[in-house]
Design an enzyme around this catalytic site. Structure first.
Site, PDB file in Angstrom:
ATOM      1  N   HIS A 153      21.450  53.374 -43.229  1.00  0.00           N
ATOM      2  CA  HIS A 153      22.383  52.700 -43.935  1.00  0.00           C
ATOM      3  C   HIS A 153      21.779  52.833 -45.467  1.00  0.00           C
ATOM      4  CE1 HIS A 153      24.199  50.866 -40.991  1.00  0.00           C
ATOM      5  NE2 HIS A 153      23.247  50.322 -40.330  1.00  0.00           N
ATOM      6  N   ASP A 187      24.013  55.699 -33.598  1.00  0.00           N
ATOM      7  CA  ASP A 187      23.558  54.268 -33.975  1.00  0.00           C
ATOM      8  C   ASP A 187      25.117  53.660 -33.690  1.00  0.00           C
ATOM      9  OD1 ASP A 187      21.322  52.471 -35.235  1.00  0.00           O
ATOM     10  OD2 ASP A 187      23.524  51.740 -35.559  1.00  0.00           O
ATOM     11  N   HIS A 189      26.157  51.216 -35.475  1.00  0.00           N
ATOM     12  CA  HIS A 189      26.708  50.715 -36.796  1.00  0.00           C
ATOM     13  C   HIS A 189      26.931  52.111 -37.490  1.00  0.00           C
ATOM     14  CE1 HIS A 189      23.688  47.444 -35.845  1.00  0.00           C
ATOM     15  NE2 HIS A 189      24.920  46.877 -36.201  1.00  0.00           N
ATOM     16  N   ASP A 276      21.363  50.722 -30.239  1.00  0.00           N
ATOM     17  CA  ASP A 276      21.979  49.475 -30.409  1.00  0.00           C
ATOM     18  C   ASP A 276      23.349  49.349 -29.692  1.00  0.00           C
ATOM     19  OD1 ASP A 276      22.914  50.978 -32.598  1.00  0.00           O
ATOM     20  OD2 ASP A 276      22.099  49.650 -33.981  1.00  0.00           O
TER      21      ASP A 276
HETATM   22  C1  SP5 Z   1      19.550  50.528 -38.531  1.00  0.00           C
HETATM   23  C2  SP5 Z   1      20.419  49.357 -38.272  1.00  0.00           C
HETATM   24  O1  SP5 Z   1      20.938  49.265 -36.842  1.00  0.00           O
HETATM   25  N1  SP5 Z   1      20.895  48.268 -38.758  1.00  0.00           N
HETATM   26  C3  SP5 Z   1      22.045  47.257 -38.525  1.00  0.00           C
HETATM   27  C4  SP5 Z   1      21.826  46.336 -39.647  1.00  0.00           C
HETATM   28  C5  SP5 Z   1      22.894  45.126 -39.146  1.00  0.00           C
HETATM   29  N2  SP5 Z   1      22.383  43.885 -39.362  1.00  0.00           N
HETATM   30  C6  SP5 Z   1      23.313  43.084 -38.652  1.00  0.00           C
HETATM   31  C7  SP5 Z   1      22.749  41.690 -38.960  1.00  0.00           C
HETATM   32  C8  SP5 Z   1      23.594  40.627 -38.098  1.00  0.00           C
HETATM   33  C9  SP5 Z   1      23.255  39.191 -38.348  1.00  0.00           C
HETATM   34  N3  SP5 Z   1      23.092  38.806 -37.348  1.00  0.00           N
HETATM   35  C10 SP5 Z   1      24.164  37.841 -36.711  1.00  0.00           C
HETATM   36  C11 SP5 Z   1      23.880  36.607 -36.171  1.00  0.00           C
HETATM   37  C12 SP5 Z   1      24.859  35.807 -35.498  1.00  0.00           C
HETATM   38  N4  SP5 Z   1      24.564  34.581 -35.142  1.00  0.00           N
HETATM   39 ZN    ZN Z   2      22.400  49.972 -35.756  1.00  0.00          ZN
END
Ligand code: SP5
Ligand code: ZN
Length: 335
Positions: A153, A187, A189, A276
């Site tokens: 990212h 990944d 994302h 993930d």
């Molecule tokens: C490297 C990688 O996989 N980075 C991913 C970053 C995504 N972060 C997302 C965070 C989501 C926040 N949590 C949501 C909680 C809902 N209750």
């Molecule tokens: Zn990710």
């Protein structure tokens, strides 16, 4: 298979990410990498090494120099606290030297804080990626860098998505001095940073299979319409898939990705390995099985291209070990 393990990661341990105004516990914890390392370390034919040191210019080749300086300086200023941005630039090319403002200038979210150990951890992660790339350049057929923090990212001058330096772009650019490179990012994302850093290039093909950005982080990129720019048109391939995607649909996307890699016929392959997309992941939203990761590993290694694997995401501490084991057993070439 050689594993490269950057020990400096362990002290980068942000307790919280700010989501919707709340202080949630941080998903990107040191245990992730320790669990993966534990699961792979005792595989037959696997040995683990420390990263070598490479000149910072390999990081400077893909990131803004002022951004690298900022990360180093803010890390040493932070002490044991983790600092977060509060205000982001609200127009094009806006800059500030005010400390709170700078945090926003160099970040795109509030998930990616900086503390005294962050710079060394991010540098170690990038050095691990470069070490794996150099081994493959020297004739190893496969090397797996246990990168943490992750990288895909991170943009030219912005941290985000738990990432500080873009390990995949750094490794791909390093390898591109000797031949063409394909990057495939599995990944869940979208690899927005890797895409942005390679967008103009036709000597480095970027492919990402990920959750549709209309429903999943990082929201602002990852659409199929993003195909590259200038000379790079046709050398960026996004395959967004809906939430709850299962093995069969994923397999079809993987087949399309592999066909594109074959047509490109690169000298090197870089795999941004996120776990993930697994059904058990707390933030991914896909529903892949553990055997599917074995299959992904096998299909990619069957291409017969010298390959660098770089760790990206994967957040379920209970299942990460078995997923990593399945992927790596699928990947290891038994000749
Ligand atoms: C490297 C990688 O996989 N980075 C991913 C970053 C995504 N972060 C997302 C965070 C989501 C926040 N949590 C949501 C909680 C809902 N209750
Ligand atoms: Zn990710």
């Amino acid at each position: 298979m050689i594993l490269v393990y950057p020990s400096a990661h362990i002290r980068h341990c942000p307790p919280n990410e700010i989501f919707n105004g709340n202080r949630d516990s941080h998903a990107e914890v040191p245990d992730r990498l320790e669990v993966i390392r534990g699961a792979l370390g005792n595989m037959p034919g696997v040995r683990s090494i420390a990263p070598r040191r490479f000149p910072m210019s390999w990081i400077g080749a893909v990131h803004e120099r002022a951004y690298i300086r900022y990360l180093k300086a803010s890390s040493s200023r932070a002490g044991s606290a983790y600092v977060y941005p509060s205000v982001f630039p609200y127009g094009q090319d806006q800059h500030t030297l005010q400390p709170i403002g700078m945090r926003g200038q160099y970040s795109f979210d509030m998930y990616t804080p900086v503390s005294e150990s962050t710079y060394e951890a991010a540098r170690g992660s990038a050095m691990a990626a470069l070490t794996a790339a150099s081994l493959v350049m020297a004739g190893e057929t496969q090397a797996y860098a246990l990168c943490r923090p992750p990288g895909h990212h991170a943009e030219y001058a912005k941290m985000g998505g738990y990432c500080y330096f873009n390990n995949a772009a750094i490794a791909a650019n390093y390898l591109s001095t000797r031949g063409t490179v394909a990057v495939i990012d599995i990944d869940v994302h979208h690899g927005n940073g890797t895409q942005a850093l390679l967008y103009h290039r036709r000597d480095v093909l970027m492919i990402s299979i990920h959750g549709d950005p209309d429903t999943l982080f990082p929201y602002f990129s990852g659409r199929a319409s993003e195909i590259g720019v200038g000379n790079g048109v046709g050398y960026n391939l996004n395959i967004p898939l809906p939430a709850r995607t299962k093995d069969r649909a994923y397999g079809n996307a993987l087949r399309a990705a592999i066909a594109r890699i074959r047509a490109f016929s690169p000298s090197y392959l870089v795999v941004s390995v996120g776990y993930d997309a697994h059904v058990s992941d707390p933030i991914g939203g896909f529903a892949l099985s553990t055997p599917m990761f074995h299959r992904i590993g096998k299909e990619l290694s069957s291409l017969g291209i010298a390959t660098v694997y770089l760790q990206e995401g994967g957040y379920n501490i209970k299942t990460l070990g078995s997923i990593a084991r399945a992927f790596t057993e699928g990947s290891v070439l038994t000749d």
